[in-house]
Design a protein around this motif. Structure first.
Motif, mmCIF file in Angstrom:
data_model
loop_
_atom_site.group_PDB
_atom_site.id
_atom_site.type_symbol
_atom_site.label_atom_id
_atom_site.label_comp_id
_atom_site.label_asym_id
_atom_site.label_seq_id
_atom_site.Cartn_x
_atom_site.Cartn_y
_atom_site.Cartn_z
ATOM 1 N N GLN A 25 -9.163 1.520 -1.731
ATOM 2 C CA GLN A 25 -9.786 2.229 -0.608
ATOM 3 C C GLN A 25 -11.002 1.467 -0.085
ATOM 4 O O GLN A 25 -11.215 1.379 1.128
ATOM 5 C CB GLN A 25 -10.177 3.643 -1.036
ATOM 6 N N GLU A 61 -2.451 5.566 0.810
ATOM 7 C CA GLU A 61 -3.424 4.526 1.173
ATOM 8 C C GLU A 61 -3.325 4.179 2.660
ATOM 9 O O GLU A 61 -4.336 3.940 3.319
ATOM 10 C CB GLU A 61 -3.197 3.292 0.296
ATOM 11 N N PHE A 87 0.835 -1.193 0.000
ATOM 12 C CA PHE A 87 0.000 0.000 0.000
ATOM 13 C C PHE A 87 0.874 1.248 0.000
ATOM 14 O O PHE A 87 1.936 1.289 0.636
ATOM 15 C CB PHE A 87 -0.918 0.005 1.225
ATOM 16 N N THR A 124 -6.324 -1.241 -10.343
ATOM 17 C CA THR A 124 -5.606 0.021 -10.177
ATOM 18 C C THR A 124 -4.735 0.325 -11.389
ATOM 19 O O THR A 124 -4.611 1.477 -11.817
ATOM 20 C CB THR A 124 -4.733 -0.026 -8.904
#
Length: 393
Positions: A73, A9, A5, A302
């Motif tokens: 998220q 994040e 992360f 992502t």
């Protein structure tokens, strides 16, 4: 593939953790961590807290009132709420029917139905399974006949989870018998307070009232409650099921329940037994593997790559893990897993467990209840066939 992360994040995670700690009622968290029964007020109370914050529809895009979070998220939100002891969001409204209304409903339907879902004020139920039509949803027989500006619905649904609380139901109904079974199904939104709707409880082995039968006797449904086109409901149902199967995996709840299993094993003195520790270790490895599968999907999303459609794989592995941790908890609890007198439990009898530890209550009923997880949402046998066809051709 990057499974770590970013600092942004991690900051987001810390913000979620702090907010949940401040806003999650302690009595609800206690119930969740110790598998005590949650009431409607518990479930809807938490939904309203999230709704007020704008997070009940945490997976929604901004254009429909959601936070517009990325896939990562959303994952971090799910993980932090689960580990904090928040109840699972009842999925039928915000996770299941809402995406269908967003994708296939018209502007008026979106304006009418989405706000009540987002706020947690309106409780939705799922009208899919019927007697003889569970995994084979294409064989549904509940009939909706068009008469002027309304449909007349007759038939029966079963295993309707928490249907006793339902304000509205999204319903698969048969509007045509021509062609393939899938081509004659429509997707209707039905007010459960309508005349002719009867909800009858199905009592479980532990005396609980979790599921129901729902009967429709000449129920009038305005034609404006039809989602999309008539006889195209199968397409919308498949869209919804992809959300349901991913939701069933629930890796974050598995991580929380793994810690509960360890607490019970330590309390009962079996944590130091090598063979039992081996079973816990194997379970933990599988949970980590399931989480890696989830993170792979998030990483692909992502980066903009097309990831393998793994909804079926997530459902298979997630449901089997749920069965395994509930079985190991019962084995660890030994004789304390067996007794279940609902009235005594409601009166606080669980305080009689070793050290007054409510984590034991009620292990046997949870074990039996979890047998359903490999069946609902599309049985694992069917899912394996779908995965084989998708991956192997």
């Amino acid at each position: 593939m990057d499974l770590s992360f970013t600092p942004e994040e991690q900051k987001f995670r810390e913000e979620i953790r702090a907010w949940v700690k401040e806003n999650l009622p302690k009595e609800i968290s206690h119930k969740v961590h110790n598998a005590l029964e949650l009431t409607r007020d518990d479930l809807q109370g938490w939904a309203r807290i999230l709704g007020k914050k704008g997070w009940l529809g945490y997976g929604w895009p901004k254009e429909f009132g959601g936070p517009g979070w990325t896939a990562i998220q959303r994952h971090l939100f799910e993980e932090e709420t689960a580990l904090a002891g928040a109840p699972r969001i009842v999925p039928f409204g915000p996770v299941m029917v809402a995406p269908v209304i967003m994708a296939f409903g018209n502007a008026e339907q979106q304006k009418r139905f989405l706000p009540g879902i987002a706020s947690g004020e309106v409780w939705w139920s799922q009208g899919y399974s019927e007697p003889g039509s569970g995994s084979d949803l294409a064989s549904v027989k509940t009939k909706a006949e068009r008469k002027g500006d309304k449909y007349i619905v007759n038939g029966q649904k079963t295993w309707t989870t928490l249907g006793q609380y339902g304000d509205w139901m999204f319903n698969l109904v048969r509007t045509s018998n021509e062609g393939k079974p899938q081509t004659g199904i429509s997707f209707l939104l039905l007010d459960m307070k309508s005349p002719g709707v009867t909800v009858r409880p199905i009592k479980l082995l532990d005396g609980g009232h979790e599921v129901n039968e729902v009967f429709f006797d000449n129920v009038e449904v305005p034609a404006e409650n039809l989602i999309g086109e008539e006889n195209k409901g199968w397409t919308y149902a498949k869209h919804l099921l992809s959300h349901e199967r991913t939701n069933i995996a629930d890796v974050n709840r598995a991580k929380r329940e793994l810690e509960r299993l360890k607490r019970i094993a330590r309390s009962e003195g079996v944590y130091d037994d090598q063979r039992f520790r081996d079973e816990i270790a194997k379970l933990e490895v599988d949970i980590v593997a399931l989480e890696m599968m989830v993170l792979r999907v998030l990483s692909a999303a992502t980066s903009g790559k097309n990831s393998l459609d793994v909804a079926g794989l997530l459902k298979i592995r997630g449901s089997e893990i749920q069965q395994r941790y509930s079985e190991l908890m019962m084995l660890a609890g030994g004789p304390y897993s067996l007794p279940l007198i609902r009235e005594a439990m409601e009166a606080g009898w669980q305080g009689d467990f070793p050290g007054g530890n409510p984590a034991f209550a009620p292990l046997a009923s949870t074990f039996f209840n979890m047998r359903k997880t490999t069946i609902y949402g599309g049985s694992n046998e069917v899912q394996r066939n779908i995965v084989a066809q998708t991956v192997l051709g």
